[in-house]
Write a protein that holds these residues in place. Sequence first.
Motif, PDB file in Angstrom:
ATOM      1  N   LEU A 181     -13.802  17.822 -60.509  1.00 49.58           N
ATOM      2  CA  LEU A 181     -13.261  17.803 -62.058  1.00 49.58           C
ATOM      3  C   LEU A 181     -12.911  16.762 -62.447  1.00 49.58           C
ATOM      4  O   LEU A 181     -11.699  16.440 -62.501  1.00 49.58           O
ATOM      5  N   SER A 182     -13.819  15.750 -62.791  1.00 47.13           N
ATOM      6  CA  SER A 182     -13.646  14.474 -63.126  1.00 47.13           C
ATOM      7  C   SER A 182     -12.779  13.999 -64.141  1.00 47.13           C
ATOM      8  O   SER A 182     -12.260  13.082 -64.328  1.00 47.13           O
ATOM      9  N   TYR A 183     -12.820  14.908 -65.115  1.00 46.23           N
ATOM     10  CA  TYR A 183     -11.855  14.602 -66.615  1.00 46.23           C
ATOM     11  C   TYR A 183     -10.590  15.415 -66.333  1.00 46.23           C
ATOM     12  O   TYR A 183      -9.970  15.535 -67.465  1.00 46.23           O
ATOM     13  N   LEU A 184     -10.273  16.007 -65.424  1.00 45.92           N
ATOM     14  CA  LEU A 184      -9.160  16.919 -65.265  1.00 45.92           C
ATOM     15  C   LEU A 184      -7.900  15.910 -65.407  1.00 45.92           C
ATOM     16  O   LEU A 184      -7.475  15.017 -64.769  1.00 45.92           O
ATOM     17  N   LYS A 185      -6.861  16.710 -66.357  1.00 45.82           N
ATOM     18  CA  LYS A 185      -5.467  15.993 -66.498  1.00 45.82           C
ATOM     19  C   LYS A 185      -4.190  16.857 -65.838  1.00 45.82           C
ATOM     20  O   LYS A 185      -3.442  16.284 -65.514  1.00 45.82           O
ATOM     21  N   ILE A 186      -4.581  18.247 -65.840  1.00 43.67           N
ATOM     22  CA  ILE A 186      -3.525  19.056 -65.505  1.00 43.67           C
ATOM     23  C   ILE A 186      -4.187  19.777 -64.305  1.00 43.67           C
ATOM     24  O   ILE A 186      -5.104  20.593 -64.429  1.00 43.67           O
ATOM     25  N   LEU A 187      -3.619  19.839 -63.172  1.00 43.91           N
ATOM     26  CA  LEU A 187      -4.024  20.706 -61.920  1.00 43.91           C
ATOM     27  C   LEU A 187      -2.771  21.367 -61.623  1.00 43.91           C
ATOM     28  O   LEU A 187      -1.743  20.748 -60.997  1.00 43.91           O
ATOM     29  N   ASP A 188      -2.595  22.688 -61.768  1.00 42.95           N
ATOM     30  CA  ASP A 188      -1.349  23.577 -61.673  1.00 42.95           C
ATOM     31  C   ASP A 188      -1.618  24.822 -60.862  1.00 42.95           C
ATOM     32  O   ASP A 188      -2.324  25.722 -61.042  1.00 42.95           O
ATOM     33  N   PHE A 189      -1.200  24.771 -59.603  1.00 44.26           N
ATOM     34  CA  PHE A 189      -1.185  26.006 -58.553  1.00 44.26           C
ATOM     35  C   PHE A 189       0.220  26.425 -58.309  1.00 44.26           C
ATOM     36  O   PHE A 189       0.520  27.116 -57.347  1.00 44.26           O
ATOM     37  N   MET A 190       1.171  25.940 -59.152  1.00 41.17           N
ATOM     38  CA  MET A 190       2.558  26.386 -58.830  1.00 41.17           C
ATOM     39  C   MET A 190       2.897  27.876 -58.403  1.00 41.17           C
ATOM     40  O   MET A 190       2.373  28.748 -59.010  1.00 41.17           O
ATOM     41  N   TRP A 191       3.691  28.045 -57.535  1.00 44.45           N
ATOM     42  CA  TRP A 191       4.307  29.391 -57.309  1.00 44.45           C
ATOM     43  C   TRP A 191       3.101  30.457 -56.945  1.00 44.45           C
ATOM     44  O   TRP A 191       3.093  31.666 -57.685  1.00 44.45           O
ATOM     45  N   ASN A 192       2.373  30.235 -55.909  1.00 47.06           N
ATOM     46  CA  ASN A 192       1.586  31.073 -55.334  1.00 47.06           C
ATOM     47  C   ASN A 192       1.805  30.993 -53.871  1.00 47.06           C
ATOM     48  O   ASN A 192       2.735  30.925 -53.517  1.00 47.06           O
ATOM     49  N   ASN A 193       0.800  31.492 -52.971  1.00 41.16           N
ATOM     50  CA  ASN A 193       0.959  31.701 -51.563  1.00 41.16           C
ATOM     51  C   ASN A 193      -0.364  30.993 -50.888  1.00 41.16           C
ATOM     52  O   ASN A 193      -0.439  31.384 -49.793  1.00 41.16           O
ATOM     53  N   ILE A 194      -0.680  29.539 -51.356  1.00 50.37           N
ATOM     54  CA  ILE A 194      -1.633  29.014 -50.897  1.00 50.37           C
ATOM     55  C   ILE A 194      -1.363  28.335 -49.685  1.00 50.37           C
ATOM     56  O   ILE A 194      -0.349  27.452 -49.780  1.00 50.37           O
ATOM     57  N   GLN A 250     -10.275  20.313 -68.672  1.00 54.12           N
ATOM     58  CA  GLN A 250      -9.137  19.452 -69.026  1.00 54.12           C
ATOM     59  C   GLN A 250      -7.932  19.605 -68.310  1.00 54.12           C
ATOM     60  O   GLN A 250      -7.304  19.133 -67.671  1.00 54.12           O
ATOM     61  N   GLU A 251      -7.948  21.081 -67.945  1.00 58.52           N
ATOM     62  CA  GLU A 251      -6.689  21.671 -67.475  1.00 58.52           C
ATOM     63  C   GLU A 251      -7.139  22.818 -66.665  1.00 58.52           C
ATOM     64  O   GLU A 251      -7.864  23.535 -66.810  1.00 58.52           O
ATOM     65  N   LEU A 252      -6.445  23.007 -65.178  1.00 54.97           N
ATOM     66  CA  LEU A 252      -6.604  24.248 -64.413  1.00 54.97           C
ATOM     67  C   LEU A 252      -5.137  24.767 -64.303  1.00 54.97           C
ATOM     68  O   LEU A 252      -4.513  24.039 -63.479  1.00 54.97           O
ATOM     69  N   ASN A 253      -5.015  25.630 -64.747  1.00 52.93           N
ATOM     70  CA  ASN A 253      -3.465  26.296 -65.030  1.00 52.93           C
ATOM     71  C   ASN A 253      -3.538  27.616 -64.257  1.00 52.93           C
ATOM     72  O   ASN A 253      -4.051  28.654 -64.738  1.00 52.93           O
ATOM     73  N   LEU A 254      -3.262  27.698 -62.911  1.00 59.25           N
ATOM     74  CA  LEU A 254      -3.271  28.960 -62.240  1.00 59.25           C
ATOM     75  C   LEU A 254      -1.864  29.344 -61.564  1.00 59.25           C
ATOM     76  O   LEU A 254      -1.868  29.712 -60.350  1.00 59.25           O
ATOM     77  N   LEU A 255      -0.872  28.890 -62.210  1.00 53.54           N
ATOM     78  CA  LEU A 255       0.497  29.072 -61.876  1.00 53.54           C
ATOM     79  C   LEU A 255       1.028  30.916 -61.744  1.00 53.54           C
ATOM     80  O   LEU A 255       0.424  31.502 -62.446  1.00 53.54           O
ATOM     81  N   ARG A 256       1.663  31.054 -60.748  1.00 58.12           N
ATOM     82  CA  ARG A 256       2.026  32.387 -60.628  1.00 58.12           C
ATOM     83  C   ARG A 256       1.090  33.772 -60.755  1.00 58.12           C
ATOM     84  O   ARG A 256       1.086  34.538 -61.447  1.00 58.12           O
ATOM     85  N   MET A 257      -0.095  33.410 -60.192  1.00 62.21           N
ATOM     86  CA  MET A 257      -1.098  34.616 -60.142  1.00 62.21           C
ATOM     87  C   MET A 257      -1.276  35.117 -58.730  1.00 62.21           C
ATOM     88  O   MET A 257      -2.224  35.931 -58.440  1.00 62.21           O
ATOM     89  N   THR A 288     -16.849  28.136 -72.734  1.00 64.28           N
ATOM     90  CA  THR A 288     -17.123  28.889 -73.729  1.00 64.28           C
ATOM     91  C   THR A 288     -16.838  30.301 -73.549  1.00 64.28           C
ATOM     92  O   THR A 288     -17.060  31.255 -74.579  1.00 64.28           O
ATOM     93  N   SER A 289     -16.566  30.795 -72.438  1.00 65.60           N
ATOM     94  CA  SER A 289     -16.371  32.361 -72.085  1.00 65.60           C
ATOM     95  C   SER A 289     -14.977  32.564 -71.691  1.00 65.60           C
ATOM     96  O   SER A 289     -14.574  33.500 -71.215  1.00 65.60           O
ATOM     97  N   ASN A 290     -14.168  31.593 -71.919  1.00 69.03           N
ATOM     98  CA  ASN A 290     -12.773  31.723 -71.714  1.00 69.03           C
ATOM     99  C   ASN A 290     -12.338  32.224 -70.414  1.00 69.03           C
ATOM    100  O   ASN A 290     -11.490  33.162 -70.122  1.00 69.03           O
ATOM    101  N   TRP A 291     -12.622  31.584 -69.364  1.00 67.24           N
ATOM    102  CA  TRP A 291     -12.286  31.635 -68.142  1.00 67.24           C
ATOM    103  C   TRP A 291     -10.919  31.281 -67.773  1.00 67.24           C
ATOM    104  O   TRP A 291     -10.292  30.538 -68.373  1.00 67.24           O
ATOM    105  N   THR A 292     -10.142  32.554 -67.311  1.00 68.09           N
ATOM    106  CA  THR A 292      -8.717  32.496 -66.835  1.00 68.09           C
ATOM    107  C   THR A 292      -8.191  30.895 -66.365  1.00 68.09           C
ATOM    108  O   THR A 292      -8.928  30.685 -65.469  1.00 68.09           O
ATOM    109  N   GLY A 293      -7.189  30.596 -66.972  1.00 68.78           N
ATOM    110  CA  GLY A 293      -6.618  29.220 -66.573  1.00 68.78           C
ATOM    111  C   GLY A 293      -7.377  28.040 -66.852  1.00 68.78           C
ATOM    112  O   GLY A 293      -6.919  26.985 -66.484  1.00 68.78           O
ATOM    113  N   ILE A 294      -8.554  28.170 -67.544  1.00 65.30           N
ATOM    114  CA  ILE A 294      -9.351  26.943 -67.629  1.00 65.30           C
ATOM    115  C   ILE A 294      -9.132  26.292 -69.315  1.00 65.30           C
ATOM    116  O   ILE A 294      -9.210  27.286 -70.274  1.00 65.30           O
TER     117      ILE A 294
END
Length: 241
Positions: free
Chosen positions: A107-120, A87-94, A66-72
């Motif tokens: 995150l039991s109901y997650l459909k998309i897990l996106d950490f693309m193009w970082n340095n993890i 539903q989605e965790l979108n943290l690409l290119r951050m 409800t507080s618009n967390w980035t990538g959520i």
Amino acid sequence: MWHRSCSRSVLLLLLFVVMAVWLLFGANAQNQITHPDEVTALRAIKASLIDPWRNLSKWAQGDPCTSNWTGIVCYNKPMDDGYLHVQELNLLRMNLSGSLSSELGRLSYLKILDFMWNNINGSIPKEIGNIISLKLLLLNGNQLTGPLPEELGYLPNLDRIQIDQNKISGPIPKSFANLNKTKHFHMNNNSISGQIPSELSRLPSLVHFLLDNNNLSGRLPPQLSQLPNLLILYVSYFTHL
């Protein structure tokens, strides 16, 4: 006089109905919150990451959904448990570094897990295998090391796994033969070793199978020719053919 009294009664009745509806729906809407387990998980995920651009600064306050967390991205209404869920965790290119927390598995109901193009760096948590709703696992373009967890082979709804452009090592788990809905395996440009399991020939939905630029050995299993929907197969840098 009687008409005036009747009108007042009707007005009071309508006011009562409006108040009741607001209490039932409006107040509940204002009180909607993310499931506490997922809030705790997200905070642990943030704690395991290094965020020099402060993209995740909003994660320090308020509610994820409800507080618009980035990538959520959350489902637009509560589940049967009365809570909102991610539903989605979108943290690409951050420009994120650090590691992936095992708390991702909560995150039991997650459909998309996106950490693309970082340095993890670090390994892929086996707990991701607990997210049975997961459809897209997008981890390409990082510095991830270690083997592929066997548990990833038990994600019944997985459509795509992208782990290319990392430093993943070890063999391809035979459990990946259980990924009946997976269409895209992008695992090229890693250090994956060993033979390609012949069991992968049982995958009915596989369309793209990218394994080039790894450290694979042995022969290409002839059973792969039986894959009914395979369109692209890239394999290279075999040793001991």
